[in-house]
Design a protein around this motif. Structure first.
Motif, mmCIF file in Angstrom:
data_model
loop_
_atom_site.group_PDB
_atom_site.id
_atom_site.type_symbol
_atom_site.label_atom_id
_atom_site.label_comp_id
_atom_site.label_asym_id
_atom_site.label_seq_id
_atom_site.Cartn_x
_atom_site.Cartn_y
_atom_site.Cartn_z
ATOM 1 N N ALA A 14 62.955 -34.921 21.502
ATOM 2 C CA ALA A 14 63.707 -34.124 20.527
ATOM 3 C C ALA A 14 64.819 -33.338 21.221
ATOM 4 C CB ALA A 14 62.766 -33.189 19.781
ATOM 5 N N ARG A 15 64.515 -32.764 22.362
ATOM 6 C CA ARG A 15 65.520 -31.998 23.098
ATOM 7 C C ARG A 15 66.637 -32.906 23.615
ATOM 8 N NH1 ARG A 15 62.913 -28.846 27.757
ATOM 9 N NH2 ARG A 15 65.099 -28.237 27.983
ATOM 10 N N GLU A 17 64.008 -28.113 17.942
ATOM 11 C CA GLU A 17 65.437 -28.412 17.865
ATOM 12 C C GLU A 17 66.268 -27.139 17.694
ATOM 13 O OE1 GLU A 17 64.691 -32.799 15.816
ATOM 14 O OE2 GLU A 17 65.513 -31.147 14.649
ATOM 15 N N GLN A 19 73.551 -34.966 20.507
ATOM 16 C CA GLN A 19 74.243 -34.716 19.247
ATOM 17 C C GLN A 19 75.221 -33.554 19.330
ATOM 18 O OE1 GLN A 19 70.845 -34.166 16.717
ATOM 19 N NE2 GLN A 19 70.651 -36.337 16.224
ATOM 20 N N TRP A 24 61.246 -29.557 14.422
ATOM 21 C CA TRP A 24 62.459 -28.880 13.945
ATOM 22 C C TRP A 24 62.614 -27.522 14.630
ATOM 23 C CZ3 TRP A 24 63.074 -25.184 9.459
ATOM 24 C CH2 TRP A 24 64.430 -24.906 9.219
ATOM 25 N N GLU A 37 66.490 -25.503 20.903
ATOM 26 C CA GLU A 37 67.405 -26.235 21.783
ATOM 27 C C GLU A 37 68.858 -25.912 21.450
ATOM 28 O OE1 GLU A 37 67.861 -29.011 25.049
ATOM 29 O OE2 GLU A 37 66.381 -27.573 24.320
ATOM 30 N N SER A 87 71.615 -29.665 11.879
ATOM 31 C CA SER A 87 70.384 -29.266 12.570
ATOM 32 C C SER A 87 69.782 -27.998 11.989
ATOM 33 C CB SER A 87 70.679 -29.064 14.060
ATOM 34 O OG SER A 87 71.161 -30.250 14.656
ATOM 35 N N LYS A 118 68.867 -33.954 20.680
ATOM 36 C CA LYS A 118 69.695 -32.841 20.209
ATOM 37 C C LYS A 118 70.845 -32.581 21.182
ATOM 38 C CE LYS A 118 68.895 -31.591 17.021
ATOM 39 N NZ LYS A 118 69.426 -32.131 15.751
#
Length: 289
Positions: A214-215, A272, A221, A269, A275, A237, A218
């Motif tokens: 997930a990190r 995220e 992105q 979530w 992050e 996000s 992100k």
């Protein structure tokens, strides 16, 4: 015309996952060919050596090194060493299904098209909540293709197209496959699904594995790419992943699995959001693992 010795080159980046690579090599044994080479690219900058007892994949193969951090830099390094006109990318934690190479090499396809195969997530016999979530979420290559990109877990590219595009963006630690595919499509190259070229991917079993993924995503992105896309991803996000959880609830998995997937997604979530703070406010480096 230069005659190259191989019909295709399989390129696999590996970052300290030698056990995963061992399983991939064993899976390739079932489709041994003398017209395909395998290039494994060790992407560990600390240079930890590969185990001496790795099995033969039934293909000519060797291990190269790329100290530049990131799997896309490693894939570029592998492509530079390739001795064929057709590049097939997969990952060390994937298991090519029998017939994978045959589907890529023997099925007629347009000369300048990118071709991707399905990535099938597999859970173990007694999965925990993390493994259940990863299975329910899945890796839906056919959906990704409809949105204009494919995962390098199972992607084939003509060498001429790869070179013309300049390869992957080596600065990226995540999302380089989507950026590459979209760049290719803007230049007129098709992106097609080859349904028989399947790879299996074991579901992640621990919280740490999912958090790191997930990190990493992100970071890809919001920390790289055009500023407009980074702003868009930052805003997206901040929105709870309701649409994603609705897809889990409407899936064909057992209801218990669907509810577990929704619970874990909410947890991720929060990871995220943390992050975002780490990357955008504290200006720390993106996760690479």
């Amino acid at each position: 015309m230069i005659h190259l010795p191989f019909k295709a080159s399989i390129i696999v980046p590996v970052y300290r996952d030698w056990e995963g690579l061992r399983s991939l090599l064993e899976a390739l044994r079932t489709q041994a060919r003398d017209d395909v080479e395998l290039i494994v690219v060790d992407n560990d900058p600390e240079g930890q050596s590969a185990p001496d007892d790795l099995p033969s994949p039934g293909l000519e193969w060797h291990i190269a090194e790329c100290a530049t951090p990131g799997s896309y830099a490693a894939r570029n390094a592998g492509a530079r060493l390739a001795r064929s006109d057709f590049l097939i990318f997969t990952d060390a934690d994937c298991r090519p299904a029998p017939g994978w190479l045959t589907a890529y090499l023997e099925t007629p396809k347009p000369a300048n098209a990118l071709v991707a195969g399905p990535v099938i997530m597999q859970a173990g016999s007694n999965p925990g909540e993390w493994e259940i979530f990863d299975t329910v979420r899945g890796l839906h290559q056919e959906v990704f293709i409809r949105h204009g990109y494919a995962m390098t877990a199972n992607l084939a590219v003509p060498r001429a197209v790869f070179d013309r595009l300049g390869g992957f963006d080596a600065r990226r630690l995540s999302g380089g496959d989507a950026e590459f595919c979209r760049r290719a499509r803007r230049q007129g190259h098709d992106l097609l699904l080859e349904p028989e070229a399947c790879v299996f991917h074991p579901a992640r079993k621990t919280r740490l594995e999912l958090v790191l993924k997930a990190r990493r995503i992100k970071g890809g992105q919001v920390a790289t790419g055009p500023i407009t896309r980074r702003i868009l991803w930052t805003l997206r996000s901040l929105v709870p992943p309701v649409r994603e959880m609705l897809a889990y609830v409407s899936s064909e998995h057992p209801m218990r699995w669907r509810l577990i997937a929704c619970h874990v997604r909410l947890m991720l979530w929060s990871v995220e959001l943390h992050e975002l703070v780490r990357l955008l406010l504290l200006r720390q480096a993106p996760e690479r693992r």
